[in-house]
Design a protein around this motif. Structure first.
Motif, short mmCIF file in Angstrom:
data_model
loop_
_atom_site.label_atom_id
_atom_site.label_comp_id
_atom_site.label_asym_id
_atom_site.label_seq_id
_atom_site.Cartn_x
_atom_site.Cartn_y
_atom_site.Cartn_z
N GLY A 106 56.68 79.40 24.13
CA GLY A 106 57.14 80.78 24.07
C GLY A 106 58.63 80.92 24.25
O GLY A 106 59.29 81.70 23.56
N THR A 107 59.19 80.14 25.16
CA THR A 107 60.62 80.29 25.46
C THR A 107 61.51 79.59 24.44
O THR A 107 62.74 79.69 24.52
CB THR A 107 60.95 79.76 26.87
N SER A 108 60.91 78.91 23.46
CA SER A 108 61.71 78.32 22.38
C SER A 108 62.39 79.40 21.54
O SER A 108 63.32 79.12 20.79
CB SER A 108 60.85 77.42 21.49
N LEU A 109 61.93 80.65 21.69
CA LEU A 109 62.54 81.76 20.98
C LEU A 109 63.93 82.11 21.52
O LEU A 109 64.73 82.76 20.84
CB LEU A 109 61.65 83.01 21.08
N TRP A 110 64.22 81.68 22.75
CA TRP A 110 65.38 82.19 23.49
C TRP A 110 66.72 81.88 22.82
O TRP A 110 67.53 82.77 22.58
CB TRP A 110 65.38 81.63 24.91
N PHE A 111 66.97 80.62 22.53
CA PHE A 111 68.27 80.22 21.98
C PHE A 111 68.20 79.92 20.49
O PHE A 111 69.07 79.24 19.95
CB PHE A 111 68.80 79.00 22.73
N ALA A 112 67.18 80.45 19.82
CA ALA A 112 67.08 80.23 18.37
C ALA A 112 68.31 80.79 17.66
O ALA A 112 68.83 80.20 16.71
CB ALA A 112 65.80 80.88 17.83
#
Length: 392
Positions: free
Chosen positions: A22-28
């Motif tokens: 889920g947190t892979s969205l953060w620094f995309a």
């Protein structure tokens, strides 16, 4: 023994994997910034603005969740899944429009739904752990760290492929994480259902000295953390320019941020013996020393530069799960989710200030001395962390 019997062995691994996804969205958005810059001729402060858009969205989301006590009133697993799905959809927004203002809007909305992933993941973990929460959150924040670093790795691995594949990959992974939580993890046995919305809950939480000091310690930690993460590619590019090296910026950005996942996991185990407060204090002090000595970072040989950067990358986040543990331990048990959420919200508001301050100072002072400013956070955090009483 009661805690172990009530918690199947697969629960924590699923939460950890889902948190990473889920947190892979953060620094995309940060990972594709060089490509967007070529396509749109972005302003000089685009790094700080795009990063802050996500942070601002996260703040808006956490405040909404806190005011409505969503984490305590509804099934955390269903909230996590819903937010992972919606966050993934808006993460794909730049595929359909590449206007700068539109991209900022999509990053803001993605950040809003991240509020239902990171704090809710911690809430789910606390609902399944009566004991050993510090170790559990060590793995959980470690997953956040890897998730945050993941877009940089995708960028390195995809090589010459269009930047759109980075967004597609991160959104796909996030959806799978939401499905994993929904299908594999139900409500924990130690979950206490909160009451209806009551604004006074937030003020009541901060009246308790231990909760307030734990929160203030976390705020000092957050002043440094995301500003450092956001500027790691900047640090690497500046070192390449000043030292005449050719370090792989996306790869070393991933490694530097990702190294923190190891320190979070190790810190969680160490906290089982020495307590969360001592682990957080040691990590925060070490990262503060790195801030203080940061002007020397650009004067050393490349091997030593990488070593110092990795030490900083590990120290800067190792205290994060332990601060969350202290906040959870000192909050009213019926409002742990709300306590974690509101503290996260305020902490991320602080990250906007530090990120924008670095962005502004970059035009005024030499990059060598830029990161001394981050020392403010560890110094403030250590003072208040030292005032936290005996852990429960």
């Amino acid at each position: 023994m009661r805690d172990t019997r009530l918690r199947p062995g697969y629960v924590l691994p699923i939460i950890v994997i889902a948190q990473f996804a889920g947190t892979s969205l953060w620094f995309a958005g940060n990972a594709i910034l060089p490509d967007l810059d070529k396509a749109l001729s972005l302003p000089a402060n685009a790094l700080g603005i795009i990063t802050s858009a996500v942070q601002l969205g996260f703040i808006a989301g956490t405040l909404t969740f806190a005011f409505l006590t969503i984490a305590d009133r509804f099934s955390p697993s269903k909230v996590f899944f819903t937010c992972a799905l919606l966050g993934s959809i808006f993460n794909l927004g730049p595929l359909f429009s590449t206007g700068y203002e539109v991209i900022l809007s999509f990053r803001f909305i993605t950040g809003f739904f991240l509020a239902g992933i990171y704090p809710i993941g911690m809430k789910i973990a606390s609902d399944w752990h009566e004991k050993g929460l510090g170790k559990a959150l060590g793995y959980l924040v470690g997953a956040l760290v890897l998730g945050t670093a993941f877009p940089h790795l995708i960028r390195d691995l995809t090589g010459g492929l269009p930047w759109k594949y980075i967004l597609i990959a991160t959104s796909s992974v996030a959806v799978m994480g939401g499905v994993a939580i929904l299908a594999g993890v139900g409500d924990g046995p130690f979950r206490k259902r909160g009451s209806k919305f009551d604004l006074s809950i937030i003020f009541k939480l901060f009246r308790h000295n231990n909760f307030r000091n734990a929160a203030f310690g976390y705020f000092g930690h957050m002043w440094e953390l995301y500003a450092f993460w956001a500027f790691i590619p900047f640090i690497l590019r500046y070192y390449n320019a000043s030292a005449g090296t050719d370090l792989n910026v996306p790869l070393w950005s991933f490694i530097t941020i990702g190294a923190g996942s190891l320190s979070c996991a190790i810190g969680g185990h160490v906290a089982m013996r020495f307590g969360s407060k001592k682990v957080a204090f040691a990590a925060l002090a070490l990262s503060g020393i790195c801030c203080l000595l940061s002007p020397l970072l650009f004067m050393v040989p490349v091997g030593l530069f990488i070593l110092i950067l990795l030490i900083w990358g590990m120290a800067v986040v190792a205290d994060s799960p332990q601060f969350s543990t202290l906040v959870a331990q000192t909050a009213d048990k019926a409002y742990i989710g709300t306590g974690l959420t509101v503290v996260n919200s305020l902490g991320f508001a602080i990250t906007i200030v530090s990120i924008q301050l670095l962005t502004w100072l970059d035009s005024l002072i030499a990059p060598d001395f830029l990161f001394i400013v981050l020392l403010i956070g560890p110094a403030f955090g250590l003072v208040h962390l030292g005032r936290v009483g005996t852990e429960k």
